[in-house]
Scaffold this active site. Sequence first.
Site, PDB file in Angstrom:
ATOM      1  N   CYS A  88       8.577  -1.269   1.005  1.00 63.85           N
ATOM      2  CA  CYS A  88      10.023  -1.126   0.863  1.00 63.85           C
ATOM      3  C   CYS A  88      10.330   0.100  -0.005  1.00 63.85           C
ATOM      4  O   CYS A  88       9.548   0.480  -0.872  1.00 63.85           O
ATOM      5  CB  CYS A  88      10.706  -2.347   0.265  1.00 63.85           C
ATOM      6  SG  CYS A  88      10.443  -3.871   1.194  1.00 63.85           S
ATOM      7  N   ARG A 139       7.213   3.710   3.464  1.00 60.48           N
ATOM      8  CA  ARG A 139       7.072   2.488   2.677  1.00 60.48           C
ATOM      9  C   ARG A 139       7.543   1.253   3.431  1.00 60.48           C
ATOM     10  O   ARG A 139       7.309   0.127   2.981  1.00 60.48           O
ATOM     11  CB  ARG A 139       7.876   2.607   1.379  1.00 60.48           C
ATOM     12  CG  ARG A 139       7.491   3.780   0.505  1.00 60.48           C
ATOM     13  CD  ARG A 139       8.355   3.813  -0.740  1.00 60.48           C
ATOM     14  NE  ARG A 139       8.048   2.695  -1.602  1.00 60.48           N
ATOM     15  CZ  ARG A 139       7.144   2.701  -2.569  1.00 60.48           C
ATOM     16  NH1 ARG A 139       6.425   3.787  -2.784  1.00 60.48           N
ATOM     17  NH2 ARG A 139       6.935   1.645  -3.320  1.00 60.48           N
ATOM     18  N   TRP A 185      10.126  -3.291   4.464  1.00 63.02           N
ATOM     19  CA  TRP A 185       8.909  -3.789   5.084  1.00 63.02           C
ATOM     20  C   TRP A 185       8.918  -5.290   4.851  1.00 63.02           C
ATOM     21  O   TRP A 185       8.871  -5.750   3.716  1.00 63.02           O
ATOM     22  CB  TRP A 185       7.671  -3.149   4.465  1.00 63.02           C
ATOM     23  CG  TRP A 185       6.394  -3.511   5.165  1.00 63.02           C
ATOM     24  CD1 TRP A 185       5.867  -2.904   6.255  1.00 63.02           C
ATOM     25  CD2 TRP A 185       5.477  -4.554   4.798  1.00 63.02           C
ATOM     26  NE1 TRP A 185       4.678  -3.505   6.605  1.00 63.02           N
ATOM     27  CE2 TRP A 185       4.415  -4.529   5.735  1.00 63.02           C
ATOM     28  CE3 TRP A 185       5.448  -5.520   3.795  1.00 63.02           C
ATOM     29  CZ2 TRP A 185       3.347  -5.417   5.677  1.00 63.02           C
ATOM     30  CZ3 TRP A 185       4.393  -6.407   3.740  1.00 63.02           C
ATOM     31  CH2 TRP A 185       3.355  -6.339   4.679  1.00 63.02           C
ATOM     32  N   ASN A 196      12.673  -4.097  -4.189  1.00 62.33           N
ATOM     33  CA  ASN A 196      11.319  -3.848  -3.710  1.00 62.33           C
ATOM     34  C   ASN A 196      10.382  -4.729  -4.527  1.00 62.33           C
ATOM     35  O   ASN A 196      10.462  -4.749  -5.748  1.00 62.33           O
ATOM     36  CB  ASN A 196      10.953  -2.369  -3.882  1.00 62.33           C
ATOM     37  CG  ASN A 196       9.494  -2.082  -3.568  1.00 62.33           C
ATOM     38  OD1 ASN A 196       8.873  -2.790  -2.779  1.00 62.33           O
ATOM     39  ND2 ASN A 196       8.946  -1.051  -4.176  1.00 62.33           N
ATOM     40  N   GLY A 197       9.490  -5.462  -3.837  1.00 61.93           N
ATOM     41  CA  GLY A 197       8.554  -6.333  -4.536  1.00 61.93           C
ATOM     42  C   GLY A 197       8.621  -7.751  -3.993  1.00 61.93           C
ATOM     43  O   GLY A 197       9.184  -8.004  -2.922  1.00 61.93           O
ATOM     44  N   GLU A 218     -14.282   3.762   8.258  1.00 62.48           N
ATOM     45  CA  GLU A 218     -13.005   4.463   8.160  1.00 62.48           C
ATOM     46  C   GLU A 218     -12.506   4.890   9.536  1.00 62.48           C
ATOM     47  O   GLU A 218     -11.307   4.806   9.832  1.00 62.48           O
ATOM     48  CB  GLU A 218     -13.152   5.676   7.225  1.00 62.48           C
ATOM     49  CG  GLU A 218     -11.918   6.540   7.090  1.00 62.48           C
ATOM     50  CD  GLU A 218     -10.720   5.802   6.492  1.00 62.48           C
ATOM     51  OE1 GLU A 218      -9.609   6.353   6.575  1.00 62.48           O
ATOM     52  OE2 GLU A 218     -10.881   4.683   5.962  1.00 62.48           O
ATOM     53  N   LYS A 265      -8.940   3.683  11.205  1.00 65.54           N
ATOM     54  CA  LYS A 265      -7.923   4.614  11.690  1.00 65.54           C
ATOM     55  C   LYS A 265      -7.523   4.280  13.124  1.00 65.54           C
ATOM     56  O   LYS A 265      -6.334   4.305  13.474  1.00 65.54           O
ATOM     57  CB  LYS A 265      -8.437   6.053  11.610  1.00 65.54           C
ATOM     58  CG  LYS A 265      -8.483   6.618  10.231  1.00 65.54           C
ATOM     59  CD  LYS A 265      -7.076   6.853   9.695  1.00 65.54           C
ATOM     60  CE  LYS A 265      -7.067   6.898   8.180  1.00 65.54           C
ATOM     61  NZ  LYS A 265      -7.254   5.606   7.527  1.00 65.54           N
ATOM     62  N   GLU A 297      -5.369   1.173  13.138  1.00 62.76           N
ATOM     63  CA  GLU A 297      -4.069   1.348  12.497  1.00 62.76           C
ATOM     64  C   GLU A 297      -3.034   1.980  13.424  1.00 62.76           C
ATOM     65  O   GLU A 297      -1.874   1.537  13.453  1.00 62.76           O
ATOM     66  CB  GLU A 297      -4.214   2.235  11.253  1.00 62.76           C
ATOM     67  CG  GLU A 297      -4.797   1.546  10.041  1.00 62.76           C
ATOM     68  CD  GLU A 297      -4.883   2.480   8.857  1.00 62.76           C
ATOM     69  OE1 GLU A 297      -4.413   2.100   7.777  1.00 62.76           O
ATOM     70  OE2 GLU A 297      -5.411   3.595   9.003  1.00 62.76           O
ATOM     71  N   HIS A 329     -28.824  -7.365  15.694  1.00 62.97           N
ATOM     72  CA  HIS A 329     -28.601  -8.612  14.961  1.00 62.97           C
ATOM     73  C   HIS A 329     -27.256  -9.249  15.320  1.00 62.97           C
ATOM     74  O   HIS A 329     -26.751 -10.077  14.554  1.00 62.97           O
ATOM     75  CB  HIS A 329     -28.688  -8.359  13.446  1.00 62.97           C
ATOM     76  CG  HIS A 329     -30.033  -7.894  13.003  1.00 62.97           C
ATOM     77  ND1 HIS A 329     -31.110  -8.745  12.894  1.00 62.97           N
ATOM     78  CD2 HIS A 329     -30.486  -6.661  12.677  1.00 62.97           C
ATOM     79  CE1 HIS A 329     -32.175  -8.064  12.506  1.00 62.97           C
ATOM     80  NE2 HIS A 329     -31.820  -6.788  12.363  1.00 62.97           N
ATOM     81  N   LYS A 345       2.958   2.330   3.937  1.00 58.94           N
ATOM     82  CA  LYS A 345       2.048   3.247   3.259  1.00 58.94           C
ATOM     83  C   LYS A 345       1.626   2.741   1.879  1.00 58.94           C
ATOM     84  O   LYS A 345       0.453   2.636   1.571  1.00 58.94           O
ATOM     85  CB  LYS A 345       2.738   4.611   3.117  1.00 58.94           C
ATOM     86  CG  LYS A 345       1.914   5.661   2.402  1.00 58.94           C
ATOM     87  CD  LYS A 345       0.769   6.109   3.254  1.00 58.94           C
ATOM     88  CE  LYS A 345       0.009   7.257   2.636  1.00 58.94           C
ATOM     89  NZ  LYS A 345      -1.109   7.669   3.491  1.00 58.94           N
TER      90      LYS A 345
END
Length: 607
Positions: A2, A27, A72, A96-97, A480, A484, A487, A503, A602
């Site tokens: 947010c 955000r 968000w 926000n939070g 990574e 990506k 995402e 395995h 983000k």
Amino acid sequence: MCGIVVAAAGGCIVSVLVEGLKKLEYRGYDSAGLAVIADGEIARVRSVGRVAELEKAAAELSASVGISHTRWATHGVPSERNAHPHVSGKIAVVHNGIIENHEALRQELSALGYVFTSDTDTESIAHLIEFVLRTEPDLFAAVQQACQRLIGAYAIGVIDLDFPERVIVAREGSPLLLGVSDAGNYAASDASALLQVTRNMIYLENGDVAELTANSLRIVSGDGQPVVRPITVSELSAAAVELGHYQHFMQKEIFEQPEALANTLEMIGGSKTIQPGIFGAAAGELLAGIDSVLILACGTSSHSGMTARYWLEGLAGIPCTVEIASEYRYRTSVPNPRQLVVAISQSGETADTLAALQYAKSQGQQNTLAICNVPESAIVRESALRFITRAGPEIGVASTKAFSTQLVALFLLTLVLAKVKGRLSSEDESCHLEQLRHLPVAVGKVLTLEPEIAAWAARFANKKDALFLGRGRHYPIALEGALKLKEISYIHAEAYPAGELKHGPLALVDAEMPVISVAPNDELLEKLKSNLQEVRARGGELYVFADAGSEIAESDGVHILHLPEHYGQLSPVLHVIPLQLLSYHAALVKGTDVDKPRNLAKSVTVE
């Protein structure tokens, strides 16, 4: 998560709020809204989706005081009824939070007659402040009192029709800064939102409550005492957060990596030696006494830590543990006061990493180091030592240049610790430093492979699954790469150490499963070649990023792309670049929203 922008100025602030929210969409972008005091009333506009929709709806508004928010979703689905600001009586609130005791507050306030029209935790803040105002007529004092009842993390902005020239803001755990100018005073979750009006920033501390008008500013600390927080001139420029000629911020940030690395490495200059002081004045004494390293991080940052483990143990001879921050603080661990605790975060406000760092300190582990991209952030302020990566603002949700600069910072830490422990010869020291200085050029060469990588991405962008393989210090790079791809293209992807194929993961391999492998020309190359043959024997199609001289032959079902040069210990920095480009171009083919992937934000400032 947010983003908040608030303003109190001499002229119309609606465009300032909207433009600020556009800079904060990284955000959160489920919904957006604003509220202003105009013509003797609170005018509120909310919309589902992007800030562009809000901009259209707010086109006719004009006001000099207001609050705004891009969301968000945490409590309640993305919808107009759950979008901020939330209103109670004559006040409006953005937040926000996460308020952890919101259910108890909701029950209490409902019993007092308040009607809740949303599913959010934020609405309880609005009703709580309105309730306090019934006995405390001053808005500033009422917000102070209400904050004493809140449990959790928050940054809030409040306007009240009875105080039409004021905005009250408060923070606890979530980032919030003030922007100061002759034209007015502002607040936002991030400096990038305010560069349009000022570069003079004040970073609020936990517990601070501030009152903003067009020509005045006052701050009190958590204990109610007036305080003066220093003004910091932001080093960011407005151009740094503009897209320029690139199609997406992610593409821009991938191509900014040579410059970001050069800026991060600027402090070593042309020196033939490396000094502990690059991590802070107290680094020499502190690092001499440590006997192990604990790295705390989340997501992409945890992959940089996993890579560093190979360096720290292999070059510096220091035991290293990498912990997912969100797990570390909730398990029983054995504290070691001689351990260096390294917290890695792009924003420096990552809630889980900050909480894990604070937990480690509470266990008596005071030797702390922050590796971060934001100098004034909470994690930096919490740490005894710090290294600022100087990657510049990163707007795309999928981190790229922050990751590569974190790797460089961790390699510098490895060299310093190796030197402190007497494991770094002057010849090796000079060689490593020379490689670091050449790294931006080497990364630039890898970026020239974009057309070939784009062609690869087009071949498997319609696949539902992908498997990434790596060995040794390149296994975290495979992780990574898989992250990506997940995402931004929404292709399910997993990464494994190549030696683990037989395995279990080998059962997944068939002609429909593309397998992407990182194949540096190192001591594990021959082992990796055998693992790749296991894939081909099961009909899997291979896409291999190999170093020059790796001698992996291209054939039917085996596609090879050679990087321009082999880079030894620093090879992970080069090999992650094509994986970033591969994900970016796969997302382009699929038509997903590259910079704002669904369900993600983000800066993860909530637990």
